[in-house]
Motif scaffolding. Structure first.
Motif, short mmCIF file in Angstrom:
data_model
loop_
_atom_site.label_atom_id
_atom_site.label_comp_id
_atom_site.label_asym_id
_atom_site.label_seq_id
_atom_site.Cartn_x
_atom_site.Cartn_y
_atom_site.Cartn_z
N HIS A 132 -4.55 9.12 1.38
CA HIS A 132 -3.98 9.94 2.46
C HIS A 132 -3.87 11.35 1.91
CE1 HIS A 132 -1.96 6.46 4.85
NE2 HIS A 132 -3.10 6.10 4.31
N PRO B 51 -13.43 -1.21 2.16
CA PRO B 51 -12.71 -0.19 1.40
C PRO B 51 -11.28 -0.64 1.14
CG PRO B 51 -12.82 0.41 3.71
CD PRO B 51 -13.56 -0.89 3.58
N MET C 23 -3.89 -14.98 5.07
CA MET C 23 -4.78 -14.17 5.92
C MET C 23 -4.26 -14.12 7.35
SD MET C 23 -7.22 -13.30 3.87
CE MET C 23 -8.67 -12.92 4.85
N LYS D 59 0.83 -1.20 0.00
CA LYS D 59 0.00 0.00 0.00
C LYS D 59 0.87 1.25 0.00
CE LYS D 59 -0.69 0.44 4.94
NZ LYS D 59 -1.49 0.04 6.06
N SER E 172 -6.86 0.80 -10.60
CA SER E 172 -8.21 0.36 -10.25
C SER E 172 -9.13 0.61 -11.42
CB SER E 172 -8.68 1.01 -8.97
OG SER E 172 -8.62 2.39 -9.06
N TYR F 222 -12.66 -3.71 12.04
CA TYR F 222 -13.62 -2.81 11.46
C TYR F 222 -13.00 -2.08 10.26
CZ TYR F 222 -17.30 0.52 10.88
OH TYR F 222 -18.31 1.25 10.33
N ALA F 223 -13.23 -2.68 9.10
CA ALA F 223 -12.55 -2.22 7.91
C ALA F 223 -12.91 -0.79 7.52
CB ALA F 223 -12.87 -3.17 6.76
N TRP F 224 -14.10 -0.34 7.91
CA TRP F 224 -14.57 0.96 7.42
C TRP F 224 -14.08 2.13 8.28
CZ3 TRP F 224 -16.60 1.78 2.75
CH2 TRP F 224 -17.04 0.66 2.05
N ASP F 225 -13.22 1.82 9.26
CA ASP F 225 -12.72 2.89 10.11
C ASP F 225 -11.46 3.49 9.49
OD1 ASP F 225 -12.02 4.56 12.07
OD2 ASP F 225 -11.41 3.01 13.51
N TYR F 226 -11.54 4.75 9.08
CA TYR F 226 -10.40 5.39 8.41
C TYR F 226 -9.18 5.41 9.32
CZ TYR F 226 -7.91 8.89 5.58
OH TYR F 226 -7.00 9.55 4.80
N LYS G 152 -6.87 2.71 8.99
CA LYS G 152 -6.25 2.59 7.67
C LYS G 152 -5.05 3.53 7.53
CE LYS G 152 -9.21 -0.20 5.93
NZ LYS G 152 -8.81 -1.48 5.40
N LYS G 153 -5.18 4.72 8.06
CA LYS G 153 -4.06 5.65 7.90
C LYS G 153 -3.09 5.46 9.05
CE LYS G 153 -6.30 9.25 10.48
NZ LYS G 153 -6.57 10.62 10.69
N SER G 154 -2.00 6.17 9.03
CA SER G 154 -1.07 6.08 10.16
C SER G 154 -1.81 6.63 11.36
CB SER G 154 0.19 6.87 9.86
OG SER G 154 -0.07 7.86 8.90
N LEU H 7 -1.81 3.36 -8.17
CA LEU H 7 -2.82 2.35 -7.92
C LEU H 7 -3.53 2.03 -9.21
CD1 LEU H 7 -4.50 1.14 -5.41
CD2 LEU H 7 -6.13 2.84 -6.14
N GLN I 295 -15.04 10.90 7.07
CA GLN I 295 -13.83 10.77 7.90
C GLN I 295 -12.60 11.29 7.17
OE1 GLN I 295 -12.83 7.22 10.25
NE2 GLN I 295 -14.77 6.38 9.62
N PHE J 120 -14.32 4.30 -6.38
CA PHE J 120 -14.37 3.24 -7.39
C PHE J 120 -14.93 1.98 -6.75
CE2 PHE J 120 -12.20 -0.59 -9.12
CZ PHE J 120 -12.84 -0.61 -10.35
N TYR K 299 -5.28 -17.34 -0.04
CA TYR K 299 -4.63 -16.08 0.32
C TYR K 299 -3.92 -16.26 1.66
CZ TYR K 299 -7.64 -14.07 -3.21
OH TYR K 299 -8.26 -13.79 -4.39
N LEU L 276 -17.12 7.02 5.51
CA LEU L 276 -15.68 7.02 5.25
C LEU L 276 -15.27 8.28 4.50
CD1 LEU L 276 -12.98 5.64 5.56
CD2 LEU L 276 -13.51 4.19 3.61
#
Lengths: 753, 336
Positions: B75, B70, A69, A8, A15, A162-166, A169-171, A13, B117, B90, A67, B114
């Motif tokens: 960032h 997601p 996991m 990442k 897509s 909880y995948a949808w929590d930003y 995801k970020k630092s 990217l 956020q 997307f 995969y 999201l």
């Protein structure tokens, strides 16, 4: 453990605006049933199981597991084992596991304070723990370590909950003070004399530096101390973070060199090393090779290149030059062979699975040249494997004599393992069949034992036999067909053309009933899926469709299909066909296949004697209509030869389509009914029913006779003024005519023209 | 409400057209770390770019999962302040293949939350969103329902990308319930390794052009300025080389140039993060300045002047340096 260095961090990217390469690669593989697709070559027979995820897979990212996991759970088991060993026999493993995996950071903190004498009670969940009764020095050290390790989880584990929590995801903003944590970890590292603890603190520090400090800090701390520790799993976890730190500094050559050590040294981290290993330019790669301390390290790198970048042949050449006896050749060879098999596989519509074929091919691939050269040299650690591979490649291109010679050499050095033994036996059997053009009695005697084995034997796990079995049956079926031995041909692989001849069906019945079959006959009779009953039923349908009811009844009598109940009243005749309506309607008498034929026979007898000729002819006509594909009693003809669930005439085998859609018998009896009709109402009905037959027949002859129409548009076909409609016009005074206008749109528009 | 908004948009477009004012120009930003270098900043400034379409995240329902999640949220950094940001999400079409209709409202809420956020991380507010999904006849109902659910949460303007096949086969693939569409005027050919350009090929475009006029949505158009490569092995495309251009190969002695757009691998090697086997062919595709002008001509001829703005895909100096600096103005002036 967290993924060491996720892709990442790459800023570009692919897509929506591009097409992911995964799709292309996936499609390029062809059609697959098993994970390994069409294959006769089991890597499990040749390669150490630690490489299993990298065995060639038709469509999975990793063979066997799909995969990876396990980013956060990879070391759960070994952590418990390591600490249990450290804590001694007395420590209950369940308590150690709970503390490591489940207990919260705060409860471990409380336990730590309890053991240090700062608080008097343990947290409720831990009060019953035997570990804390007269806690040993080791337990105190363990809990002290664990309180720091739990704090580090804040930055070192992913939040997959909880995948949808930003924030996950970020630092993320950390709740621990990492400076402080590092300070305490450093203090413990310096103070402890226990080598087990010291290495764990070293690991914690390198990991924390990787996440929280400039990458060089992690590198320096690793490099300064790495000589002091054994090369155990924890060592490789630590070097993996150091590799990630080099990657962050864009020192790809060193990063990849360290990943190669991880790949080679730690089975649990092989997949991690795989998705982290990523040379950017040729110079990175050359520099990585130059860092290697010896040939074995270079060999590991070449294996990684060959497997990860799909250039197995190049990698094998390089490894072979460095050390012909390297076991790292094995994985590459099986991958190369499994990929080569794809070139020899195709879709087999009749069986609904993929099959392989042997193709004459004079073009010798690099793989062929290399594996033959290596096999001939005979200087690898497992020469039998190379003989087998070279033989297989020869066999795939039709060179069965050379293949046989190679298999013979393989046999001399074959290990005792069942899978290796079964593997060679299978290849030899295919080769014998491929290399013998005529299937005569000598051949049959030669292969019978092996055929019985491949068909009905028991096999070691991971043995791949389905492709071979399918090929053998297909190949021998074709060979026997060419030799005009049709019984054998149809037993090896059932095919419909066989049943076009009643002589064949009779011959098959005799064969099945033959009492003194030879061993070979017994073998192929068992391959045949049908029974005498199926054949009799098929003959009965054929006879019935030809209006030979008496003979049909004889065939049906006494076989199970005779009692098969038909879903609707087969004597119904509707203006508009509606099978569901007929199937749902209440029925006083339920007909079976046999009772229907008997009833029809009674009616035909009455027609002959002129007893209620009109109504009997009308009912027989309806029944003949209904036992075709167009009627409510299709179930009459459905069976193992003619098939079932035909959603349209196109789904009936073209060989049988004519018979099962033909309107000739319905037409014959509607015509008889018309001749016997007395009233206008009766005549009107006959004309309408004849129009229906004429319409169906028109579709049979102009539309369903051409399979290219299968996905065409039926509505586009012209509406024609059927003769029955024309004749019906003269009966406009009848009630039936009015009903027909109401029910049948075609007829209505016809009358309005 | 929707009709009013459409009319306003149409009106604005018409007024703008009547005055012969240049149409607005925008860019897609499609990297996961939003940051602008000096070159990118200067291109934005010189072309008076006010708004940017920024990819916020992908949504995917992976084979091993039961619910969509997601993928790689962006960032952001302070560089985007000063631009009007339109978040783009997307959604991989396979998400709707497996998603149960009952789970669509939850997905809409997740996406909305999201986006909020991400906005919050830079203290910005957005008033519009774009969904990018290569929906098909099979997934159209669920995708459209998703848009409707999203509309139930917010009154923001919603747009959607529209691919050429969705224009041509609108009777099958339907028209999404959005305020406007962005016609993706690229990626029209098959990625087959043949001699056509899969990004833009005039003959392929002409098969779709006549359908654009009657598509019942106000439209912007997206134009390609990216380049990519394809690795061709034994006649099959085995890998796409993202952000790859000719200079990478012409200065590397491991490759031999076959013609203007093709190279062959003389010696197996790594280049630009990709590995090439001996005899691999590399086909490079890009859209020249002349092609961009040609695309503009096609659009002028086939759209009844109903295009609102031009959006270039994508803002990245590795793409921008392939063109003269004034290319965007040229295209815009050519556009009527």
């Amino acid at each position: 453990m967290k993924k060491i260095f996720s892709k990442k961090y790459l800023t570009t990217l692919i897509s929506s605006f591009t097409v992911g390469t995964g799709i292309i690669l996936a499609c390029a593989g062809g059609d697959w049933d098993d994970e390994y697709g069409t294959s006769n070559f089991a890597p499990e027979a040749f390669v150490d199981s630690s490489y299993r995820p990298f065995f060639y897979s038709g469509y999975n990212f990793y063979y066997g597991i799909g995969y990876d996991m396990q980013h956060d759970s990879r070391f759960n088991g070994s952590n418990v084992d390591d600490w249990s060993l450290y804590l001694g026999k007395e420590a209950p493993a369940t308590e150690v596991e709970f503390l490591l995996k489940t207990a919260s950071a705060s409860s471990i903190d409380s336990a730590n304070r309890f053991l240090a004498g700062k608080v008097k009670t343990l947290p409720a969940a831990l009060q019953a723990f035997r570990l804390f009764k007269n806690a040993s020095k080791q337990t105190t050290a363990f809990i002290n370590y664990l309180s720091l390790a739990k704090a580090c989880e804040d930055f070192a584990t992913n939040n997959f909950e909880y995948a949808w929590d930003y924030d996950s995801k970020k630092s993320k903003t950390l709740t621990v003070n990492t400076k402080q944590v590092n300070e305490v970890l450093g203090k413990e590292y310096n103070q402890t004399k226990d080598p087990f603890l010291k290495q764990r603190y070293w690991f914690q520090l390198v990991r924390s530096y990787f996440y929280n400090e400039p990458p060089q800090t992690a590198i320096d701390f690793f490099e300064r101390n790495q000589q002091s520790f054994p090369k155990n799993e924890l060592y490789y976890r630590t070097i993996a973070y150091t590799a990630g730190a080099y990657y962050k500094l864009k020192n790809y050559s060193k990063a990849n060199y360290y990943y190669s050590k991880v790949y080679d040294g730690c089975n649990a981290l092989k997949t991690v090393a795989h998705y982290s290993f990523h040379p950017q330019e040729e110079n990175d790669w050359k520099a990585t090779l130059a860092l290697c301390a010896n040939n074995e390290e270079k060999i590991t790198l070449w294996q990684m290149l060959g497997v990860f970048y799909s250039d197995e042949t190049r990698a094998m050449k390089e490894i072979y030059a460095l050390n012909p006896r390297s076991e790292k050749l094995n994985l590459l060879l099986t991958r190369a062979i499994n990929k080569e098999e794809v070139r020899f596989s195709g879709w087999e519509p009749y069986m609904g699975d993929s099959k392989f074929s042997i193709k004459k091919d004079t073009l010798k691939s690099d793989l062929y040249t290399l594996s033959t050269r290596i096999a001939q040299a005979g200087n690898t650690s497992e020469p039998w494997m190379w003989y087998m591979a070279a033989g297989y490649l020869d066999m795939l291109t039709g060179n069965t004599q050379k293949a046989a010679a190679s298999y013979k050499l393989a046999e001399k050095k074959l290990p005792k393992e069942q899978l290796a033994q079964a593997q060679l036996r299978l290849l030899k059997l295919i080769n014998t069949i491929a290399g013998t053009p005529k299937a005569d009695s000598k051949f049959e005697k030669q292969v019978l034992t092996d055929l019985e084995w491949i068909t009905n034997g028991t096999f070691p796990p991971d043995f791949r036999r389905n492709t071979a079995l399918s090929w053998i049956r297909e190949t021998l079926s074709k060979r026997y067909k060419a030799q005009k031995e049709l019984i054998k041909a149809v037993c090896f692989r059932d095919y419909n053309e066989f049943y076009a001849s009643n002589n064949n069906v009779e011959a098959m019945k005799s064969f099945l009933n033959k009492a003194d079959k030879t061993p070979y006959e017994l073998y192929y009779a068992k391959l045949y899926a049908l029974t005498t009953y199926d054949l009799l039923e098929y003959q009965a349908v054929n006879l019935a469709m030809e209006d030979k009811l008496e003979e049909a009844i004889k065939k049906l009598e006494g076989i199970p299909a005779a009692e098969h109940v038909l879903p609707g009243n087969p004597f119904n005749g509707r203006l508009q066909d509606c099978h569901d309506c007929d199937h749902e309607a209440a029925q006083k008498i339920k007909y079976t296949k046999l009772s229907l034929l008997k009833k029809m026979k009674d009616m035909e007898d009455k027609i002959k004697t002129g007893t209620e000729a009109y109504s009997n002819a009308m009912l027989v006509a309806n029944a003949f209509y209904n036992i075709t594909h167009y009627g409510n009693a299709r179930a009459f003809y459905e069976g193992r030869i003619l098939g079932e669930f035909h959603y349209s005439p196109f789904s009936i085998d073209s060989l049988f389509r004519g018979m099962l859609t033909d309107m000739k018998m319905a037409t014959k009896y509607y015509t008889l009914a018309l001749a016997a009709a007395k009233t206008d109402e009766q005549k009107a009905k006959c004309h309408f029913m004849l129009a229906k037959c004429e319409r169906n027949q028109w579709y049979n002859q102009t539309f369903y006779n051409n399979s290219s129409n299968e996905y065409g548009d039926l509505q586009g076909q012209a509406f024609l003024p059927w003769n029955g409609f024309k004749s019906l016009k003269q009966y406009s005074n009848t009630q039936f005519y009015k009903e027909a206008i109401k029910e049948c749109g075609y007829f209505k528009s016809f009358t309005e023209k | 409400m929707k009709i009013v908004r459409w009319s306003l948009l149409l009106l604005t477009t018409l007024v703008a057209a009547c005055r012969h004012q240049p149409k607005p120009l925008s860019f897609y930003y499609w990297k996961t770390q939003f940051t602008l270098n000096d070159y990118e900043r200067s291109v934005l400034k010189n072309n008076g770019v006010k708004s940017l379409y920024v990819r916020y995240f992908d949504v995917d329902l992976k084979p091993e999962d039961n619910q969509p999640s997601p993928v790689s949220p962006v960032h952001l950094d302070t560089a985007m302040q000063g631009y009007r940001i339109i978040p783009v999400v997307f959604i991989r079409n396979r998400t709707f293949e497996r998603l149960q209709p009952a789970d669509i409202p939850t997905l809409a809420q997740h996406v909305f939350a999201l986006v909020a956020q991400i906005n919050q991380s830079q203290h910005i507010a957005t008033t519009e969103i774009q969904f990018d999904c290569d929906w098909t006849e099979r997934t159209r109902d669920k995708f459209f329902q998703f848009i409707q659910q999203y509309r139930a949460i917010t009154s923001q303007t919603i747009s959607s990308t529209i691919r050429l096949h969705q224009i041509k086969y609108k009777d099958k693939t339907g028209v999404p319930p959005v305020d406007y569409g962005v016609l993706m005027y690229y990626n029209m050919g098959a990625i087959s390794g043949d001699n056509t350009n899969s990004i833009y090929e005039r003959s392929v475009a002409s098969r779709y052009n006549t359908y654009i006029k009657t598509y019942p949505l106000p439209m912007d158009v997206a134009l390609p300025i990216f380049s990519w490569g394809q690795t061709i092995r034994n006649g099959k495309v085995v890998e796409l080389l993202n952000k790859t251009n000719i200079t990478q190969f012409e200065n590397d002695s491991n490759f031999t140039r076959l013609n203007k757009t093709r190279f062959i691998t003389k010696h197996a090697c790594f280049n630009g993060g990709y590995y090439f086997k001996e005899k691999d062919e590399i086909k490079l595709e890009q859209v020249s300045a002349d092609d961009l002008l040609d695309i503009t001509t096609q659009i002028n001829q086939n759209t009844n002047h109903r295009i609102g703005k031009l959006i270039f895909y994508d803002l990245d100096s590795t793409n921008l340096v392939q063109y003269e600096k004034d290319i965007f103005k040229k295209v815009l002036n050519h556009f009527n």
